[in-house]
Design a protein around this motif. Structure first.
Motif, PDB file in Angstrom:
ATOM      1  N   UNK A  96       0.826  -1.202   0.000  1.00  0.00           N
ATOM      2  CA  UNK A  96       0.000   0.000   0.000  1.00  0.00           C
ATOM      3  C   UNK A  96       0.864   1.258   0.000  1.00  0.00           C
ATOM      4  N   UNK A  97       0.414   2.235  -0.774  1.00  0.00           N
ATOM      5  CA  UNK A  97       1.151   3.493  -0.913  1.00  0.00           C
ATOM      6  C   UNK A  97       0.619   4.497   0.099  1.00  0.00           C
ATOM      7  N   UNK A  98       1.432   4.810   1.100  1.00  0.00           N
ATOM      8  CA  UNK A  98       1.010   5.732   2.154  1.00  0.00           C
ATOM      9  C   UNK A  98       0.763   7.144   1.619  1.00  0.00           C
ATOM     10  N   UNK A  99       1.401   7.465   0.496  1.00  0.00           N
ATOM     11  CA  UNK A  99       1.206   8.811  -0.065  1.00  0.00           C
ATOM     12  C   UNK A  99      -0.232   9.036  -0.527  1.00  0.00           C
ATOM     13  N   UNK A 100      -0.938   7.948  -0.821  1.00  0.00           N
ATOM     14  CA  UNK A 100      -2.304   8.089  -1.342  1.00  0.00           C
ATOM     15  C   UNK A 100      -3.353   8.018  -0.231  1.00  0.00           C
ATOM     16  N   UNK A 101      -2.944   7.935   1.015  1.00  0.00           N
ATOM     17  CA  UNK A 101      -3.890   7.748   2.123  1.00  0.00           C
ATOM     18  C   UNK A 101      -4.823   8.944   2.270  1.00  0.00           C
ATOM     19  N   UNK A 102      -6.127   8.662   2.369  1.00  0.00           N
ATOM     20  CA  UNK A 102      -7.123   9.717   2.594  1.00  0.00           C
ATOM     21  C   UNK A 102      -8.407   9.077   3.099  1.00  0.00           C
ATOM     22  N   UNK A 103      -9.280   9.897   3.655  1.00  0.00           N
ATOM     23  CA  UNK A 103     -10.555   9.381   4.172  1.00  0.00           C
ATOM     24  C   UNK A 103     -11.582   9.215   3.061  1.00  0.00           C
ATOM     25  N   UNK A 104     -11.380   9.862   1.928  1.00  0.00           N
ATOM     26  CA  UNK A 104     -12.362   9.857   0.840  1.00  0.00           C
ATOM     27  C   UNK A 104     -11.688   9.582  -0.492  1.00  0.00           C
ATOM     28  N   UNK A 105     -12.328   8.739  -1.288  1.00  0.00           N
ATOM     29  CA  UNK A 105     -11.903   8.496  -2.663  1.00  0.00           C
ATOM     30  C   UNK A 105     -13.099   8.752  -3.588  1.00  0.00           C
ATOM     31  N   UNK A 106     -12.851   9.466  -4.687  1.00  0.00           N
ATOM     32  CA  UNK A 106     -13.913   9.764  -5.651  1.00  0.00           C
ATOM     33  C   UNK A 106     -13.656   8.961  -6.923  1.00  0.00           C
ATOM     34  N   UNK A 107     -14.684   8.253  -7.380  1.00  0.00           N
ATOM     35  CA  UNK A 107     -14.573   7.398  -8.559  1.00  0.00           C
ATOM     36  C   UNK A 107     -15.326   8.045  -9.720  1.00  0.00           C
ATOM     37  N   UNK A 108     -14.601   8.343 -10.787  1.00  0.00           N
ATOM     38  CA  UNK A 108     -15.188   8.978 -11.963  1.00  0.00           C
ATOM     39  C   UNK A 108     -15.305   7.956 -13.095  1.00  0.00           C
TER      40      UNK A 108
END
Length: 807
Positions: A535-547
């Protein structure tokens, strides 16, 4: 049909729904009751003389009509034995009539009918020698016979049936009846010269059948008769009002009697039940013949027979009345457009009827709910649960280390013993009725975690209600159109009107994507924490948006292993998203219109979708095309749900019915009617035996799947029920509505002491107790947030979700 001649002998050529010999096995029951669809009794006779019937039998609810050589000639009492008893001019005219009929039968290749008519009329071979072949009648007789024959065939509109084998290419004339049931008395089948478009064939059944000025009188007469009948029959016979009103109005419109149609509608539309108001509003917009051709509602009424369930006594009363009044117009509609499901026993009460009616096509036929349904749960694989250190310490302190051993398998009875109602499976090789994916190591770990959580589950009941945690979506501007929560309650997804899917983590653990391929090659694959390292810690966030979608997202569903997310949209596609990379893996294209809902199977791999095209589709994640197409609903499929054993799919529709489909063969095995509005929510009980449904009428209905019966009705909501969910142990049913409330119901009490005896199952006499208030355990209001989704955690905490809607 008007008499062909003014003399005493009246000859009418018509298609009868019965008459020996028949090509189909006789069905049980009287009339249109059980079997072939539509009544099978002779309609009211219009008096007069000989009755010549060229019979054509259409099997069941459709198919190619098959001619059967059945001819009956009935002479009136006191009639002369032969035409020679009449005056000379009359005899000549009768002979021309007979010749015309014989010629018609000859052209139609009905040799047996021709011979039988010849014998009945007692004509000598010499007298009818001219009818040996078409066109051999000479002189004035030939002209009169041909003119009469042309009148018979020209006055016979109706849908052209498919040509039987061997007649299509030759252009032979075929006598055909309605493809959906027996033809009405007084009508002759059409001459099948060329194929007609489907819509035209459907509409042609509404060709002129009676005096338009008499329609109001016919309907008023029947209405007066029903209202004056005994109370026990009135409730059952009143079911006729709505379908008769619709078909009589459509006949007037189709035959361009616009003023009579308008007058008929205005006079009687107020008499119909309130739950048909939406349909009547659509019907009122059909004021011209041209309006009917593209109208789906009209085609539904025409192509699907309206089902009425009536006791034998009430049916005989109706039949006798129509025969006495010689009301052919209404009898024709009863035969062609209605399916009367007759049962023996006491007539149903008004309350019992109201509980079951209301759908677009009436009630379900009893035969539709007699199939065997394997509603039991599948045997779970045995997985040993290792004891935690905490558990071992606790046991050692007590000095009884063996006491907690039953925790080894928290779903004990489910996995130890095969449910007798479960789908058959080979216990030796563990083969299921339908192929299911094998458990991966990660699935086994998740099951172990589930078992541990189960030991800490709160036992719910009337004295121990769950806590409710509500997730409110702010600033959604009424754009939240779908919500789902993972089984372990760690993720929540929302579908929005702006075409996006948004995924949140509701635990402190943030959402991370997998590293790029170049970085993955540097990782030691043998390390214990390899799943964390990728897993890439740089991409960590509480929300992901799928387009990816190009229209509002109306459905969302997480896979059981939380690796994938499904979404369905107005753009007609279902998309599969990876929750490891947060990208779209596949776009499934099959629906031609908006897809309202989609859901994963409890075992993963399979999923189901339903949409505006009126069908539900079963898919597998590794197939581009659907595996099954479930067709049968008459309107949009609004919601879908898998049975806990994954062998069945339930669909709720805007046609106000719920259907249960067998995944193995695609057959519809249950049809549930009773809702008075489009259905928007479904849920199965954890034991797989019961189904709860919610609709725009604000009611929650409970169904026994095994017996195919309604067993409960929960009243309390004042708006659409958008979400339903049983607690993990099945003791509580939670319902969420557009009225901004969550209500909790006592499911154990609702399902105890059910009336499922043989009589109830056979006749549908259900007696629903008015105990909604007793079953209601609690009502929880939001400030101004409609409840879109409900979820029970593994410990029986309720999670609810919705978008704040400022007033």
């Amino acid at each position: 049909m008007a008499a062909l001649a003014e003399e005493q002998t009246e000859v009418a050529v018509k298609l009868e729904p019965e008459g020996p010999p028949t090509l189909l096995p006789p069905q049980a029951g009287d009339g249109a009751g059980e079997g072939g669809g539509g009544t099978t009794n002779n309609g009211p006779s219009s008096g007069g003389g000989g009755n010549v019937a060229a019979s054509s039998s259409a099997g069941g609810d459709g198919g190619t009509p098959k001619p059967s050589a059945a001819v009956s000639a009935v002479a009136p009492a006191g009639a002369a034995p032969a035409p020679t008893a009449a005056p000379e001019a009359g005899a000549s005219h009768d002979r021309q009539t007979l010749l015309a009929v014989l010629q018609f039968l000859r052209q139609s290749n009905l040799r047996e009918a021709e011979e039988a008519l010849r014998r009945e009329a007692r004509l000598l071979e010499e007298a009818v020698a001219g009818s040996g072949a078409p066109g051999e009648v000479d002189g004035a007789g030939a002209e009169a016979a041909n003119a009469l024959l042309s009148r018979v065939t020209a006055s016979a509109p109706g849908p052209a049936a498919p040509d039987p084998p061997g007649t299509g290419a030759s252009g032979a004339t075929a006598v055909s009846g309605s493809a959906t049931g027996p033809a009405a008395p007084g009508k002759v089948g059409s001459v099948a010269v060329e194929d007609q478009p489907d819509v035209s064939a459907v509409l042609s059944a509404y060709n002129q059948q009676g005096d338009p000025t008499m329609y109001e009188e016919y309907y008023s007469g029947l209405k007066h008769f029903i209202e004056c009948s005994l109370d026990c029959h009135r409730a059952e016979l009143s079911q006729l009002f709505y379908p008769l009103f619709v078909h009589m109005y459509l006949e007037l419109v189709y035959n361009q009697h616009e003023n009579e149609a308008k007058s008929f509608f205005e006079k009687f539309h107020g008499d119909q039940e309130c739950y048909y108001q939406d349909d009547l509003r659509v019907l009122s917009s059909l004021t011209k013949k041209e309006h009917m051709k593209g109208n789906e509602t009209m085609l539904d009424f025409r192509t699907s027979k309206f089902v009425l369930r009536i006791s034998r006594d009430s049916y005989q009363l109706l039949k006798r009345h129509l025969q006495e009044k010689q009301n052919n117009q209404i009898w024709n509609i009863v035969q062609e457009h209605l399916y009367i499901d007759i049962f023996d026993g006491m007539p149903r009460s008004k309350q019992q009827i109201d509980a079951m009616v209301g759908s677009l096509a009436g009630e379900a036929k009893r035969e539709a709910n007699k199939s065997k349904v394997f509603f039991g749960l599948l045997k779970e694989p045995e997985i040993e649960v290792p004891l935690d250190d905490e558990d071992e310490e606790g046991e050692n302190e007590e000095g009884k280390p063996k006491k907690k051993k039953p925790k080894k398998d928290s779903i004990g009875s489910k996995s130890k013993k095969q449910d007798p109602n479960a789908p058959p499976q080979n216990s030796l090789f563990f083969f299921h009725r339908i192929p299911l994916p094998e458990l991966k190591d990660s699935d086994k770990l998740d099951k172990i975690m589930n078992m541990k959580e189960t030991t800490k589950r709160v036992r719910l009941g009337p004295d121990c209600l769950p806590s409710i945690c509500f997730y409110t979506f702010l600033n959604a501007y009424q754009g939240l159109t779908a919500v789902d929560v993972t089984d372990d309650s760690s993720l929540i997804a929302g579908g929005f009107a702006d075409s996006t899917v948004r995924v949140w983590s509701v635990t402190p653990k943030k959402l991370r994507s997998v590293k790029q391929a170049a970085d993955l090659s540097l990782i030691d694959k043998e390390s214990d924490d390899v799943l964390e390292r990728i897993m890439d810690e740089k991409t960590a966030s509480e929300l992901k948006i799928l387009y990816g979608h190009s229209g509002p997202v109306y459905g969302a569903s997480f896979s059981p292993d939380r690796n994938y997310l499904l979404s369905s949209s107005e753009d007609g596609t279902v998309r599969l998203w990876s929750l490891q990379t947060f990208t779209c893996l596949v776009g499934y294209k099959g629906h031609n219109y908006p897809v309202w809902d989609t859901q994963f199977s409890p075992y993963g791999y399979y999923f189901v979708s339903g949409g505006h095209d009126r069908v539900a589709r079963l898919w597998a994640t590794d197939h581009y095309q659907p595996l099954r197409i479930f067709a049968g609903h008459l309107a949009d499929v609004n919601c879908t749900r898998f049975h806990p054993n994954s062998n069945y799919v339930a669909t709720g529709s805007a046609d106000r019915t719920v259907r249960l489909w067998d995944v193995l063969n695609g057959n519809c095995v249950r049809i549930f009617t009773g809702h008075k509005g489009p259905i928007h929510s479904l849920t199965f009980s954890p034991n797989g035996r019961f189904l709860a449904t919610g609709a725009t009428d604000g009611r929650v209905l409970l169904w026994d799947i095994g017996h195919g019966l309604m067993v409960g009705e929960l009243k309390g909501h004042t708006d659409t029920v958008c979400s339903l969910r049983f607690s993990r142990d099945g003791e509580i049913l939670a319902s969420g509505s557009m009225d901004n409330t969550v209500r909790l119901w006592d499911a154990v009490k609702a399902f105890e002491d059910l009336e499922t005896d043989d009589f109830t199952t056979a006749t549908g006499h259900i007696n629903l107790p008015e105990n909604s208030q007793e079953l209601l355990l609690g009502t929880y209001m939001t400030k101004s947030t409609p409840v879109v989704h409900l979820h029970f955690t593994r410990r029986n905490l309720v999670l609810a979700a919705g978008a704040y809607s400022p007033q």
